[in-house]
Write a protein that holds these residues in place. Structure first.
Motif, PDB file in Angstrom:
ATOM      1  N   GLU A 311       0.849  -1.190   0.000  1.00 21.06           N
ATOM      2  CA  GLU A 311       0.000   0.000   0.000  1.00 21.06           C
ATOM      3  C   GLU A 311       0.883   1.238   0.000  1.00 21.06           C
ATOM      4  O   GLU A 311       1.831   1.342   0.781  1.00 21.06           O
ATOM      5  CB  GLU A 311      -0.945  -0.002   1.213  1.00 21.06           C
ATOM      6  N   TYR A 317      -8.731   3.588  -1.445  1.00 19.43           N
ATOM      7  CA  TYR A 317      -8.355   2.471  -0.574  1.00 19.43           C
ATOM      8  C   TYR A 317      -8.046   2.942   0.839  1.00 19.43           C
ATOM      9  O   TYR A 317      -8.417   2.283   1.822  1.00 19.43           O
ATOM     10  CB  TYR A 317      -7.157   1.712  -1.134  1.00 19.43           C
ATOM     11  N   TYR A 318      -7.381   4.082   0.999  1.00 17.47           N
ATOM     12  CA  TYR A 318      -7.054   4.555   2.341  1.00 17.47           C
ATOM     13  C   TYR A 318      -8.310   4.903   3.138  1.00 17.47           C
ATOM     14  O   TYR A 318      -8.357   4.731   4.364  1.00 17.47           O
ATOM     15  CB  TYR A 318      -6.134   5.773   2.265  1.00 17.47           C
ATOM     16  N   ILE A 333      -6.518  -4.964   4.135  1.00 17.77           N
ATOM     17  CA  ILE A 333      -5.974  -4.878   2.780  1.00 17.77           C
ATOM     18  C   ILE A 333      -6.212  -6.142   1.968  1.00 17.77           C
ATOM     19  O   ILE A 333      -6.476  -6.073   0.764  1.00 17.77           O
ATOM     20  CB  ILE A 333      -4.465  -4.534   2.815  1.00 17.77           C
ATOM     21  N   THR A 379      -4.432  -0.009  -4.375  1.00 20.62           N
ATOM     22  CA  THR A 379      -3.812   0.086  -3.054  1.00 20.62           C
ATOM     23  C   THR A 379      -2.429   0.718  -3.131  1.00 20.62           C
ATOM     24  O   THR A 379      -1.908   1.193  -2.118  1.00 20.62           O
ATOM     25  CB  THR A 379      -3.676  -1.311  -2.424  1.00 20.62           C
ATOM     26  N   THR A 380      -1.842   0.709  -4.327  1.00 20.01           N
ATOM     27  CA  THR A 380      -0.492   1.246  -4.514  1.00 20.01           C
ATOM     28  C   THR A 380      -0.462   2.105  -5.763  1.00 20.01           C
ATOM     29  O   THR A 380      -0.816   1.641  -6.852  1.00 20.01           O
ATOM     30  CB  THR A 380       0.539   0.107  -4.653  1.00 20.01           C
TER      31      THR A 380
END
Length: 448
Positions: A311, A317-318, A333, A379-380
């Motif tokens: 992440e 996502y956060y 996650i 997520t990244t």
């Protein structure tokens, strides 16, 4: 130099010289942990570069010259914002020595009695424990570039870096050539390509830090240009090659459905099926020299890590993660990493069946929205992931990705502390600006 010519170009020359000085400082005098220097240099480069494009948009030859000069400033510099190049060199030397890079984890392979490649320990330390502890996840055409460096520079890290840079600079030149042609073909100003070619984000992250999204982008824009010209066979081949550099363009395959069936004179359902088969065949052929069930399993497991373990600089996502902590009390996650891609697929399917595809510009706009949805749900989001939406945005009326390419460098704040903790305030600022500009542009589109 003629005095009149100097007077005419005095300000652009001063701006260009300032850019060269800042690029040299970035390449040879910056450490990743020095966040404030990084942001200061980058902010100045963005201002100066965008000013140059605005001032010289009718003098494309001069802009081309500046694009080459700015890239050459990095030619003898080791990347200072990324350590990925150590893994690139490692994989390339494995191939050059007859080893399959998808079959072995570096930190395990280095213990084999019959294993020997130059500077192995230095490369392991350089790539870091995260990379050294996992299988390679770089597709085959990317591995071919690594192998060229491994063959021609088998014992010099700097030699390998220079070879990588040559490939990336050549790819950017290809993007410049075919990007201009595509812009001209769809009736847009050619100078728009320099919002990509002269963007400090592209120069620093690609040429400077050796991310091969440049090669992927070149093959993608070439593919779209060939498709626009009705050469769908070669378009499919180059799209497959683009996927074989980075997997990301795979998400665009559904979007071609409506594009093909909406133009029955040149394209039709039969050609669409052939197009898909050629793309997939190209990808499969590129993997063939490395293939075994074990290799396939290793590669997919490595790719899957990005969705279920890592992440960084995320947006939606956060927010989901924060809700998960409130409800479950732990990081969700693994669950979110499986569910969020489903939403991405649904959005792409929505773009496929409920958007217009009357021309290539509409196709490119839908491709931009697809990759934007993917990134907002990821997520990244490393900075270099923006290369593909930045390129696509040039062929549309949307400019939010240019803003994103400026503010994404705020994510490097995470490297100014030993724990690599992100500043959620800076992440929030980044996405408030990006989503704000995106919303504003979408609202204007609806109004018009």
């Amino acid at each position: 130099m003629d005095l009149r010519l100097f007077k005419l170009y005095k300000i652009p020359i001063l701006l260009a010289l300032s850019c060269v000085a800042f690029y040299f400082s970035f390449a040879y005098g910056l450490e990743r942990a020095d966040f404030f220097k990084l942001i200061g240099l980058y902010g100045a480069l963005c201002f100066l570069s965008f000013k140059l494009v605005s001032m010289l948009k009718t003098d494309l030859r001069l802009l081309i010259g500046l694009a080459v000069i700015f890239r050459l400033a990095f030619i003898l510099a080791l990347p200072n914002l990324s350590q990925d190049y150590f893994r690139f060199i490692w994989d390339g030397r494995l191939i050059a020595s007859g080893w399959n890079p998808y079959q072995y984890i570096p930190e395990e392979l280095i213990g084999f009695e019959n294993f020997k490649i130059p500077q192995a320990t230095e490369l392991i330390v350089g790539m870091g424990s995260l990379s050294a502890g996992h299988f390679s996840n770089y597709p085959p055409l990317n591995q071919l570039i690594f192998a060229v460096a491994g063959y021609f520079s088998s014992s010099s890290i700097m030699g390998s870096v220079i070879i990588f840079r040559i490939f990336i600079i050549l790819a950017d030149i290809g993007t410049l050539i075919f990007g201009r042609r595509l812009l001209r073909s769809i009736g847009l100003p050619e100078h728009r390509i320099f919002w990509y070619i002269l963007n400090p984000f592209i120069i620093i992250e690609m040429t400077g830090n050796l991310h091969f999204e440049s090669v992927m982008d070149f093959l993608l824009v070439l593919s779209v240009y060939l498709l626009h010209k009705g050469k769908w066979f070669w378009s499919a081949v180059t799209l497959g090659m683009s996927v074989s550099v980075k997997l990301l363009p795979l998400m665009f395959l559904p979007l071609f459905f409506r594009y093909f069936i909406s133009d029955k004179e040149r394209l039709n359902f039969k050609n669409l099926i052939a197009y898909y088969l050629i793309v997939l065949s190209t990808i499969i052929l590129s993997f063939a020299p490395f293939y075994s069930y074990e290799v396939f399993s290793n590669f997919m497991a490595s790719v899957g890590l990005w969705f279920g373990k890592f992440e960084f600089n995320a947006s939606i996502y956060y927010i989901v993660r924060w809700i998960g902590f409130q409800v479950k009390g732990f990081n969700i996650i693994e669950t979110a990493g499986k569910i969020l891609p489903i939403f991405t697929v649904l959005i792409i399917l929505g773009l496929t069946f409920f958007r217009k595809y009357k021309n290539t510009k509409q196709l490119l706009t839908n491709m931009l929205f697809a990759v934007t949805a993917y990134l907002l749900l990821s997520t990244t989001v490393h900075p270099w992931y923006l290369a593909i939406p930045l390129l696509l945005s040039l062929f549309t009326e949307m400019r939010y990705v240019i803003i994103w390419s400026v503010v994404v460098m705020l994510s490097y704040y995470a490297y100014c502390n030993t724990e690599y903790n992100e500043s959620m305030w800076l992440v929030a600022l980044e996405y408030i600006l990006v989503v704000g500009f995106l919303g504003r542009e979408l609202f204007k589109k609806v109004e018009n």
